[in-house]
Design a protein around this motif. Structure first.
Motif, PDB file in Angstrom:
ATOM      1  N   ARG A  25     -20.098 -55.513 -41.794  1.00  0.00           N
ATOM      2  CA  ARG A  25     -19.651 -56.663 -41.714  1.00  0.00           C
ATOM      3  C   ARG A  25     -19.046 -56.904 -40.131  1.00  0.00           C
ATOM      4  NH1 ARG A  25     -13.752 -58.284 -44.280  1.00  0.00           N
ATOM      5  NH2 ARG A  25     -13.201 -60.173 -43.144  1.00  0.00           N
ATOM      6  N   PHE A  26     -18.488 -55.838 -39.761  1.00  0.00           N
ATOM      7  CA  PHE A  26     -17.646 -55.934 -38.400  1.00  0.00           C
ATOM      8  C   PHE A  26     -18.540 -55.647 -37.109  1.00  0.00           C
ATOM      9  CE2 PHE A  26     -14.222 -55.884 -41.393  1.00  0.00           C
ATOM     10  CZ  PHE A  26     -12.984 -56.780 -40.857  1.00  0.00           C
ATOM     11  N   GLY A  27     -19.540 -54.793 -37.626  1.00  0.00           N
ATOM     12  CA  GLY A  27     -20.394 -54.476 -36.606  1.00  0.00           C
ATOM     13  C   GLY A  27     -21.349 -55.641 -35.982  1.00  0.00           C
ATOM     14  N   ALA A  28     -21.445 -56.486 -37.281  1.00  0.00           N
ATOM     15  CA  ALA A  28     -22.263 -57.771 -36.869  1.00  0.00           C
ATOM     16  C   ALA A  28     -21.458 -58.835 -36.184  1.00  0.00           C
ATOM     17  CB  ALA A  28     -22.792 -58.510 -38.146  1.00  0.00           C
ATOM     18  N   ALA A  29     -20.311 -58.952 -36.332  1.00  0.00           N
ATOM     19  CA  ALA A  29     -19.431 -59.551 -35.480  1.00  0.00           C
ATOM     20  C   ALA A  29     -19.204 -59.275 -34.161  1.00  0.00           C
ATOM     21  CB  ALA A  29     -18.003 -59.743 -35.987  1.00  0.00           C
ATOM     22  N   SER A  30     -19.287 -57.869 -33.996  1.00  0.00           N
ATOM     23  CA  SER A  30     -19.061 -57.241 -32.705  1.00  0.00           C
ATOM     24  C   SER A  30     -20.195 -57.546 -31.814  1.00  0.00           C
ATOM     25  CB  SER A  30     -18.701 -55.720 -32.809  1.00  0.00           C
ATOM     26  OG  SER A  30     -18.721 -55.049 -31.387  1.00  0.00           O
ATOM     27  N   VAL A  31     -21.487 -57.472 -32.342  1.00  0.00           N
ATOM     28  CA  VAL A  31     -22.750 -57.764 -31.647  1.00  0.00           C
ATOM     29  C   VAL A  31     -22.591 -59.302 -31.333  1.00  0.00           C
ATOM     30  CG1 VAL A  31     -25.318 -58.114 -31.805  1.00  0.00           C
ATOM     31  CG2 VAL A  31     -24.286 -56.098 -32.885  1.00  0.00           C
ATOM     32  N   ALA A  32     -22.135 -60.166 -31.983  1.00  0.00           N
ATOM     33  CA  ALA A  32     -22.168 -61.755 -31.909  1.00  0.00           C
ATOM     34  C   ALA A  32     -21.064 -61.875 -30.739  1.00  0.00           C
ATOM     35  CB  ALA A  32     -21.768 -62.343 -33.102  1.00  0.00           C
ATOM     36  N   VAL A  33     -20.113 -61.476 -30.804  1.00  0.00           N
ATOM     37  CA  VAL A  33     -18.950 -61.554 -29.943  1.00  0.00           C
ATOM     38  C   VAL A  33     -19.398 -61.001 -28.623  1.00  0.00           C
ATOM     39  CG1 VAL A  33     -16.515 -61.607 -29.345  1.00  0.00           C
ATOM     40  CG2 VAL A  33     -17.249 -61.931 -31.729  1.00  0.00           C
ATOM     41  N   SER A  34     -19.838 -59.975 -28.286  1.00  0.00           N
ATOM     42  CA  SER A  34     -20.213 -59.283 -27.268  1.00  0.00           C
ATOM     43  C   SER A  34     -21.374 -60.234 -26.582  1.00  0.00           C
ATOM     44  CB  SER A  34     -20.384 -57.696 -27.521  1.00  0.00           C
ATOM     45  OG  SER A  34     -21.578 -57.548 -28.223  1.00  0.00           O
ATOM     46  N   ASN A  35     -22.114 -60.403 -27.397  1.00  0.00           N
ATOM     47  CA  ASN A  35     -23.319 -61.263 -26.564  1.00  0.00           C
ATOM     48  C   ASN A  35     -22.793 -62.237 -26.213  1.00  0.00           C
ATOM     49  OD1 ASN A  35     -25.294 -59.273 -27.247  1.00  0.00           O
ATOM     50  ND2 ASN A  35     -25.951 -60.295 -28.981  1.00  0.00           N
ATOM     51  N   ALA A  36     -21.810 -63.234 -26.983  1.00  0.00           N
ATOM     52  CA  ALA A  36     -21.170 -64.407 -26.201  1.00  0.00           C
ATOM     53  C   ALA A  36     -20.488 -63.873 -25.064  1.00  0.00           C
ATOM     54  CB  ALA A  36     -20.157 -65.074 -27.633  1.00  0.00           C
ATOM     55  N   ALA A  37     -19.717 -62.752 -24.888  1.00  0.00           N
ATOM     56  CA  ALA A  37     -18.839 -62.562 -23.682  1.00  0.00           C
ATOM     57  C   ALA A  37     -19.895 -62.323 -22.572  1.00  0.00           C
ATOM     58  CB  ALA A  37     -18.256 -61.450 -23.946  1.00  0.00           C
ATOM     59  N   GLN A  38     -21.055 -61.849 -23.010  1.00  0.00           N
ATOM     60  CA  GLN A  38     -21.868 -61.341 -21.610  1.00  0.00           C
ATOM     61  C   GLN A  38     -22.704 -62.896 -21.302  1.00  0.00           C
ATOM     62  OE1 GLN A  38     -25.588 -59.173 -22.488  1.00  0.00           O
ATOM     63  NE2 GLN A  38     -25.312 -58.069 -20.618  1.00  0.00           N
ATOM     64  N   ALA A  39     -22.837 -63.660 -22.117  1.00  0.00           N
ATOM     65  CA  ALA A  39     -23.308 -65.121 -21.819  1.00  0.00           C
ATOM     66  C   ALA A  39     -22.225 -65.791 -20.906  1.00  0.00           C
ATOM     67  CB  ALA A  39     -23.680 -65.774 -23.077  1.00  0.00           C
ATOM     68  N   ALA A  40     -20.923 -65.580 -21.583  1.00  0.00           N
ATOM     69  CA  ALA A  40     -19.936 -66.164 -20.470  1.00  0.00           C
ATOM     70  C   ALA A  40     -19.638 -65.530 -19.238  1.00  0.00           C
ATOM     71  CB  ALA A  40     -18.609 -66.176 -21.453  1.00  0.00           C
ATOM     72  N   GLY A  41     -20.329 -64.506 -19.012  1.00  0.00           N
ATOM     73  CA  GLY A  41     -20.446 -64.072 -17.583  1.00  0.00           C
ATOM     74  C   GLY A  41     -19.375 -62.751 -17.322  1.00  0.00           C
ATOM     75  N   MET A  42     -18.976 -62.204 -18.558  1.00  0.00           N
ATOM     76  CA  MET A  42     -18.278 -60.835 -18.448  1.00  0.00           C
ATOM     77  C   MET A  42     -19.015 -59.819 -18.191  1.00  0.00           C
ATOM     78  SD  MET A  42     -15.334 -60.815 -21.605  1.00  0.00           S
ATOM     79  CE  MET A  42     -14.410 -62.198 -21.937  1.00  0.00           C
ATOM     80  N   THR A  43     -18.373 -58.824 -17.374  1.00  0.00           N
ATOM     81  CA  THR A  43     -18.952 -57.472 -17.382  1.00  0.00           C
ATOM     82  C   THR A  43     -18.871 -56.730 -18.740  1.00  0.00           C
ATOM     83  OG1 THR A  43     -18.624 -57.485 -14.941  1.00  0.00           O
ATOM     84  CG2 THR A  43     -19.111 -55.351 -16.149  1.00  0.00           C
ATOM     85  N   MET A  44     -19.942 -56.723 -19.272  1.00  0.00           N
ATOM     86  CA  MET A  44     -19.703 -56.283 -20.734  1.00  0.00           C
ATOM     87  C   MET A  44     -20.401 -54.952 -21.164  1.00  0.00           C
ATOM     88  SD  MET A  44     -21.273 -55.981 -24.196  1.00  0.00           S
ATOM     89  CE  MET A  44     -22.726 -57.031 -24.132  1.00  0.00           C
ATOM     90  N   HIS A  45     -19.677 -54.371 -21.981  1.00  0.00           N
ATOM     91  CA  HIS A  45     -19.965 -52.939 -22.809  1.00  0.00           C
ATOM     92  C   HIS A  45     -19.892 -53.010 -24.242  1.00  0.00           C
ATOM     93  CE1 HIS A  45     -19.929 -50.672 -18.775  1.00  0.00           C
ATOM     94  NE2 HIS A  45     -18.966 -51.530 -18.581  1.00  0.00           N
ATOM     95  N   HIS A  46     -21.158 -52.892 -24.842  1.00  0.00           N
ATOM     96  CA  HIS A  46     -21.002 -52.832 -26.173  1.00  0.00           C
ATOM     97  C   HIS A  46     -21.146 -51.503 -26.546  1.00  0.00           C
ATOM     98  CE1 HIS A  46     -22.577 -53.291 -30.302  1.00  0.00           C
ATOM     99  NE2 HIS A  46     -21.256 -54.188 -30.461  1.00  0.00           N
ATOM    100  N   LEU A  47     -20.290 -50.630 -27.357  1.00  0.00           N
ATOM    101  CA  LEU A  47     -20.364 -49.073 -27.656  1.00  0.00           C
ATOM    102  C   LEU A  47     -20.329 -49.186 -29.080  1.00  0.00           C
ATOM    103  CD1 LEU A  47     -17.466 -47.962 -25.267  1.00  0.00           C
ATOM    104  CD2 LEU A  47     -20.348 -48.259 -24.711  1.00  0.00           C
ATOM    105  N   VAL A  48     -21.414 -48.205 -29.661  1.00  0.00           N
ATOM    106  CA  VAL A  48     -21.390 -47.953 -31.234  1.00  0.00           C
ATOM    107  C   VAL A  48     -20.932 -46.603 -31.451  1.00  0.00           C
ATOM    108  CG1 VAL A  48     -23.067 -47.763 -33.224  1.00  0.00           C
ATOM    109  CG2 VAL A  48     -23.360 -49.888 -31.255  1.00  0.00           C
ATOM    110  N   SER A  49     -20.175 -46.533 -32.279  1.00  0.00           N
ATOM    111  CA  SER A  49     -19.814 -45.168 -32.777  1.00  0.00           C
ATOM    112  C   SER A  49     -20.581 -44.359 -33.649  1.00  0.00           C
ATOM    113  CB  SER A  49     -18.304 -45.091 -33.223  1.00  0.00           C
ATOM    114  OG  SER A  49     -17.754 -44.143 -33.759  1.00  0.00           O
TER     115      SER A  49
END
Length: 222
Positions: A171-195
């Protein structure tokens, strides 16, 4: 960095279950005694409450976190004022808060650590959330969601976004992917880490903190 617990929860959870102090001590031992300053405020008011990091009839959580807490930090701790050296982060509900406030109050926070946050703040069902904290206004609720805030505030050219989720947290993993992708699209320097091998749990939090602190340390010259 302001760090926020999940809900239900309390600030001490980040020390006892999140191992925050141990991880900071280990970082400091490897970096000439230096580590980020971490302040853990109570954004909930009580373990079971959820004011959703907005100002509403449920409480002025946003004002507390973006005005009262920073004022206390500036008056009591030896900190730099430039937003590049400030961040906000949290787990679950606290992660949701971090992306909400980190985007909306971009003049204060230059870094965001969202560990297993949500796609949107919630206080029960969506209709109940809109009624309880947004005065019945669906547009106000939508505007307070991370995806809407990222879209409306872009570009975020000088913001670091670190997003963490457990490998087994569907559940929260899917949200994390969606928000991180949106952050990257918005120009952030983005790191997405999976435990690896963890879910929506404190092992994911420990993984997130342990891997985010060096990224923040690099940004802050530690």
């Amino acid at each position: 960095i302001e760090m926020l617990s999940g809900q239900p929860g309390q600030p001490s959870n980040l020390i006892t279950s999140g191992a925050m102090a141990t991880i900071l001590d280990q970082f400091a031992a490897a970096h000439n005694g230096l580590a980020p300053i971490v302040v853990i405020p109570d954004q909930l008011g009580a373990s079971q409450l959820n004011p959703m990091c907005v100002d509403s009839v449920l409480g002025n959580s946003a004002t507390y976190l973006t005005i009262d807490v920073p004022n206390w930090i500036n008056h009591n701790l030896h900190v730099l004022s430039d937003r590049a050296y400030w961040g906000i982060g949290g787990f679950s509900q606290g992660g949701t808060c971090s992306i909400q406030l980190g985007t909306k109050y971009r003049g204060l926070y230059g870094s965001i650590l969202d560990i297993a946050g949500e796609l949107a703040p919630h206080h029960g069902s969506i209709p109940a959330t809109i009624a309880s904290a947004f005065g019945g206004s669906a547009p106000e609720y939508t505007a307070a969601t991370p995806l809407a805030l990222l879209a409306s505030g872009a570009p975020y050219a000088d913001t670091l976004g670190i997003f963490v989720a457990g490998q087994n947290d569907a559940r929260f993993g899917a949200a994390s992917v969606a928000v991180s992708n949106a952050a990257q699209a918005a120009g952030m320097t983005m790191h997405h880490l999976v435990s690896p091998g963890t879910a929506h749990d404190w092992k994911t939090v420990q993984f997130g903190i342990r891997n985010a602190i060096p990224l923040l340390g690099d940004r802050w010259g530690l």
